[in-house]
Design a protein around this motif. Structure first.
Motif, mmCIF file in Angstrom:
data_model
loop_
_atom_site.group_PDB
_atom_site.id
_atom_site.type_symbol
_atom_site.label_atom_id
_atom_site.label_comp_id
_atom_site.label_asym_id
_atom_site.label_seq_id
_atom_site.Cartn_x
_atom_site.Cartn_y
_atom_site.Cartn_z
ATOM 1 N N GLU A 77 1.057 -1.333 -0.024
ATOM 2 C CA GLU A 77 -0.200 0.037 -0.224
ATOM 3 C C GLU A 77 0.820 1.254 -0.121
ATOM 4 O OE1 GLU A 77 -4.025 -1.225 2.331
ATOM 5 O OE2 GLU A 77 -2.424 -0.613 3.608
ATOM 6 N N GLU A 81 2.714 1.267 -6.519
ATOM 7 C CA GLU A 81 1.613 2.110 -7.269
ATOM 8 C C GLU A 81 0.603 1.018 -7.635
ATOM 9 O OE1 GLU A 81 1.098 5.149 -10.784
ATOM 10 O OE2 GLU A 81 2.993 4.735 -10.275
ATOM 11 N N ASN A 82 -0.615 1.288 -7.272
ATOM 12 C CA ASN A 82 -1.708 0.551 -8.058
ATOM 13 C C ASN A 82 -1.727 -0.913 -7.422
ATOM 14 O OD1 ASN A 82 -4.152 0.268 -9.290
ATOM 15 N ND2 ASN A 82 -3.061 -0.361 -11.049
ATOM 16 N N GLN A 84 -3.408 -2.660 -5.254
ATOM 17 C CA GLN A 84 -4.438 -3.361 -4.879
ATOM 18 C C GLN A 84 -5.048 -3.858 -6.228
ATOM 19 O OE1 GLN A 84 -6.963 -0.169 -3.141
ATOM 20 N NE2 GLN A 84 -6.524 -0.750 -1.136
ATOM 21 N N GLN A 85 -4.845 -3.282 -7.314
ATOM 22 C CA GLN A 85 -5.574 -3.610 -8.708
ATOM 23 C C GLN A 85 -4.584 -4.782 -9.125
ATOM 24 O OE1 GLN A 85 -8.370 -3.129 -9.684
ATOM 25 N NE2 GLN A 85 -8.190 -4.638 -11.443
ATOM 26 N N LYS A 86 -3.146 -4.390 -8.963
ATOM 27 C CA LYS A 86 -2.250 -5.541 -9.442
ATOM 28 C C LYS A 86 -2.438 -6.714 -8.626
ATOM 29 C CE LYS A 86 1.317 -2.133 -11.040
ATOM 30 N NZ LYS A 86 2.665 -1.800 -10.854
ATOM 31 N N ALA A 138 1.601 -7.043 -8.265
ATOM 32 C CA ALA A 138 2.659 -6.188 -7.346
ATOM 33 C C ALA A 138 3.580 -7.350 -6.573
ATOM 34 C CB ALA A 138 1.758 -5.301 -6.361
#
Length: 574
Positions: A77, A81-82, A84-86, A138
Motif C-alpha cells: 500500500e 503504485e496501484n 490493490q488492482q495489480k 505487485a
C-alpha cells in the motif's frame, strides 16, 4: 514483553485456533519448549520466513503467517503504485498447512482490498516467480519450506519482478511486520466474501501453458534432442513434492520420450515418507532413483526438492556406478554446455554466481569471454542483478547458479528453477551421449582444461536459543582469528561481509567490498583455495564452505580434507 507474557497472551486468547490450542496445552508444562516457541519472532532470512509448525510467535502458524501477510500488505500500500488492482500471486507446495497458509494470506490481503491469485493446486516455486511476471502482480508469496524436514513450513516473498525480495526491500517489509502489535487480532475477510467481491481468483492451467511455451526457448540444440529422444534413458523422482507434472510436461514438450518415474516418490506427501530428508543435496534421497536407474540402465537420474527450485543429478562413473554430482559440478557442466552451444554470445554477456560457489565457474566463463558477477549467498541477489540488467539496459544474462543445487537458464523466471535445470541437464546428457561421452567424462574434460577444482561443505545444526548463541560465538571466533594459516594454506585475504571490509594479510591494508552487509566471513587462501563461514538464514545451522584447486584430482582431495579437518575441529572446540 518477555516470552512468559507473550505466552500468556496466546493462552488467554479466547478465539485461538482449536488445533493450536490443543498443541499449546500439550507443551504447557515444558518451560524450555514454551520459551523456544515464544522468546522471539520468526524473521526473514535469505529465503524469507521459515520455521517449525506449531503455536507461538517463533513458529509457523496461521497467526504468524497473517502477521507476515499484514506487513507485506502495508508495504504494498505504501510503496507499490496501484498495488490493490495489480494484486498478489500465491502458490504453495505439498507440506502440512501449505494450502491453508496461502488462503490465510489471501484473507489478510482482502482486508486491505488487495486482489490475490492462487493456484488451484500445488505448484513449484519457479511457477510462482513466473506467475508474478506473467500476471503483472505487485508481489508474490510462496508457501514452502523448500527441502527442510516435514515439521517445517515457510513464507517466501517475491517482488513485482518475480525475484525474492533483496535486503533493502525485505527490511522495509520487516519493519511493517514488526509494527503489527497483535498477530492474534489481524483483520481478515473470509473466502466466500473474497470471491463474491472479486478479490480472489483461482489460477488454472493457462499460466502453466505460458510457462511451458517459454521453456522451449531455453533449448540450445533441438537436433540433439530429436536424435537422442528414444535412446537417452532418464529416471526422475520428485521426492514427494510439486515437480511431477511440471517436469514430465517439460520433458514431453522438449521431445524426451524415455522417462521412468520413481513411483513410490511420485505422489505429494508432507511426511516425505521414503527419504530421511527431501533434499537432493543429500545422497540418500537418490537411493530409490539409483535402484530404478540400475534396472533401466539409465543415463541420467534427476531429483527435485519439494518446491522444485533445486535439482540434483546422478550419473554413472568410470566403474558404471551411479554418483550424485555436487551442485558446483552440475552447475559448471551446464554453464559450459549453455555457453558452448550459444552461437552468438553477446559482448555484455554475464554469468552470475554466489561467493561460495566454485571458482571453476569463473574459469569456464572466462574461457568463453563471458564476465562473472558475484553476489552474496541467496538466489535473491542473482535475481536482483537480473533486474538491474533490465533497468539499466546493460548486461545480458546467460546463466546463474549457486552451490546448493540452484540454477537458472532462462530469465522468464527470477529464482532458481529446477524445471529449467532438469531440461538443460537432460539436453546436456543427450549432447554428450551423441558424442560418445558420459557426463562424468565431460566433467573430467573440464578439469583437464581448467584445473581440478573441488569443494566441500560442513554444516552444524544447533537448535534453539542455546544453539543460536553457540553460532554467534563461532562467528566471533573466526572474526577475531589471528593465525596466519588455515589447514595447510597461508591466509592471503580476509573478507568480512558484516563490515564490508577486505583485509590483505601481507601488509594489513584493506579495501571496501562492494556487496551488501551480511553475517559472512571468507578466508581467501594461497593456491586458489578458500574457506567461508555463514549462519543459515532459514535453518538453525552454521555452514562452512571450502574450495581448493590443484593440478590433479587426488591432490585436490587431499588438500580439501586437510582444510576441512582443521576448520571443523576449531568449530567443535569453541
Amino acid at each position: 514483553m518477555n516470552w512468559q507474557d507473550t505466552y500468556q497472551k496466546w493462552d488467554q486468547y479466547q478465539n485461538l485456533d482449536p488445533d493450536l490450542r490443543e498443541q499449546l496445552t500439550k507443551i504447557s508444562s515444558d518451560e524450555k519448549e514454551l520459551e523456544d516457541a515464544f522468546y522471539t519472532n520468526l524473521t526473514f532470512g535469505t529465503g524469507g520466513m521459515r520455521g517449525v509448525l506449531g503455536p507461538g510467535t517463533n513458529r509457523m502458524n496461521r497467526y504468524t503467517v497473517r502477521k507476515a501477510a499484514e506487513g507485506l500488505a502495508q508495504h504494498l500500500e505504501e510503496n507499490v503504485e496501484n498495488a490493490q488492482q495489480k494484486g498478489v500471486a500465491l502458490a504453495y507446495d505439498s507440506r502440512y498447512m501449505s494450502p491453508q497458509f496461502a488462503l490465510e494470506t489471501a484473507k489478510v490481503m482482502g482486508a486491505h482490498n488487495i486482489r490475490t491469485y492462487i493456484f488451484e493446486t500445488l505448484r513449484p516455486t519457479p511457477y510462482l516467480s513466473f506467475a508474478v511476471r506473467h500476471l503483472g502482480t505487485a508481489a508474490g508469496a510462496m508457501i514452502t519450506a523448500s527441502h527442510n524436514p516435514p515439521e517445517y513450513n515457510g513464507f517466501k516473498v517475491y517482488n513485482e519482478d518475480g525475484g525474492q525480495t533483496p535486503p533493502e526491500e525485505a527490511d522495509r517489509i520487516i519493519s511493517y511486520v514488526n509494527g503489527v502489535e497483535n498477530e492474534l487480532e489481524i483483520n481478515v475477510l473470509e473466502q466466500d466474501e473474497l470471491e463474491s467481491k472479486g478479490l480472489l481468483t483461482w489460477i488454472g492451467h493457462d499460466v502453466d501453458q505460458a510457462y511451458l511455451e517459454q521453456l522451449k526457448g531455453i533449448v540450445k540444440n533441438q537436433e540433439v534432442i530429436h536424435e537422442q529422444a528414444d535412446q537417452l534413458k532418464i529416471v526422475f523422482t520428485p521426492l514427494h513434492g510439486t515437480a511431477y507434472k511440471p517436469i514430465l510436461d517439460g520433458l514431453e514438450k522438449l521431445g524426451f520420450r524415455n522417462v521412468s518415474i520413481v513411483e513410490e516418490q511420485a505422489e505429494p506427501d508432507p511426511e516425505f515418507s521414503t527419504v530421511e530428508s527431501p533434499n537432493p543435496e543429500e545422497h540418500q534421497a537418490f537411493q530409490k532413483a539409483i535402484e530404478l536407474g540400475k534396472e533401466e540402465d539409465a543415463d541420467i537420474l534427476i531429483g527435485t526438492d519439494p518446491d522444485a527450485d533445486r535439482l540434483g543429478v546422478a550419473v554413472k562413473d568410470e566403474q558404471g556406478e551411479y554418483v550424485v554430482l555436487s551442485g558446483n559440478q552440475l552447475g559448471t557442466l551446464m554453464l559450459d554446455y549453455v555457453l558452448s552451444q550459444t552461437k552468438d554470445i553477446p559482448k555484455d554477456a554475464q554469468m552470475i554466481k554466489t561467493i561460495v560457489t566454485t571458482e571453476m565457474g569463473r574459469a569456464v566463463a572466462d574461457y568463453y569471454n563471458v564476465n562473472t558477477l558475484e553476489t552474496l549467498t541467496g538466489f535473491k541477489f542473482i535475481g536482483e542483478k537480473m533486474r538491474q540488467f533490465d533497468e539499466q539496459g546493460e548486461g545480458s544474462f546467460m546463466f546463474g547458479y549457486e552451490e546448493s543445487y540452484g540454477y537458472l537458464i532462462g530469465d522468464f523466471v527470477r529464482d532458481k528453477d529446477a524445471v529449467q535445470a532438469a531440461m538443460t541437464a537432460c539436453e546436456m546428457a543427450a549432447y554428450w551421449k551423441s558424442n560418445g561421452k558420459t557426463i562424468i567424462e565431460a566433467l573430467h574434460t573440464l578439469f583437464e582444461r581448467h584445473g581440478y577444482y573441488l569443494e566441500g561443505l560442513e554444516s552444524m545444526t544447533l537448535k534453539g536459543k542455546d544453539g543460536s548463541e553457540k553460532i554467534q560465538k563461532m562467528m566471533k571466533y573466526f572474526r577475531d582469528y589471528d593465525e596466519t594459516k588455515m589447514g595447510p594454506f597461508t591466509i592471503e585475504t580476509i573478507e568480512d561481509y558484516d563490515t564490508s571490509v577486505r583485509t590483505f594479510i601481507t601488509d594489513n591494508s584493506s579495501e571496501k567490498i562492494a556487496l551488501p552487509h551480511a553475517n559472512v566471513i571468507k578466508f581467501n587462501l594461497e593456491q586458489d583455495s578458500w574457506c567461508c563461514l555463514r549462519p543459515s538464514g532459514t535453518e538453525p545451522k552454521i555452514k562452512c564452505y571450502f574450495g581448493v584447486k590443484t593440478d590433479s584430482y587426488e591432490k585436490s582431495q587431499d588438500r580439501l580434507a586437510q582444510l576441512k579437518e582443521d576448520v571443523v575441529t576449531k568449530m567443535k572446540n569453541i
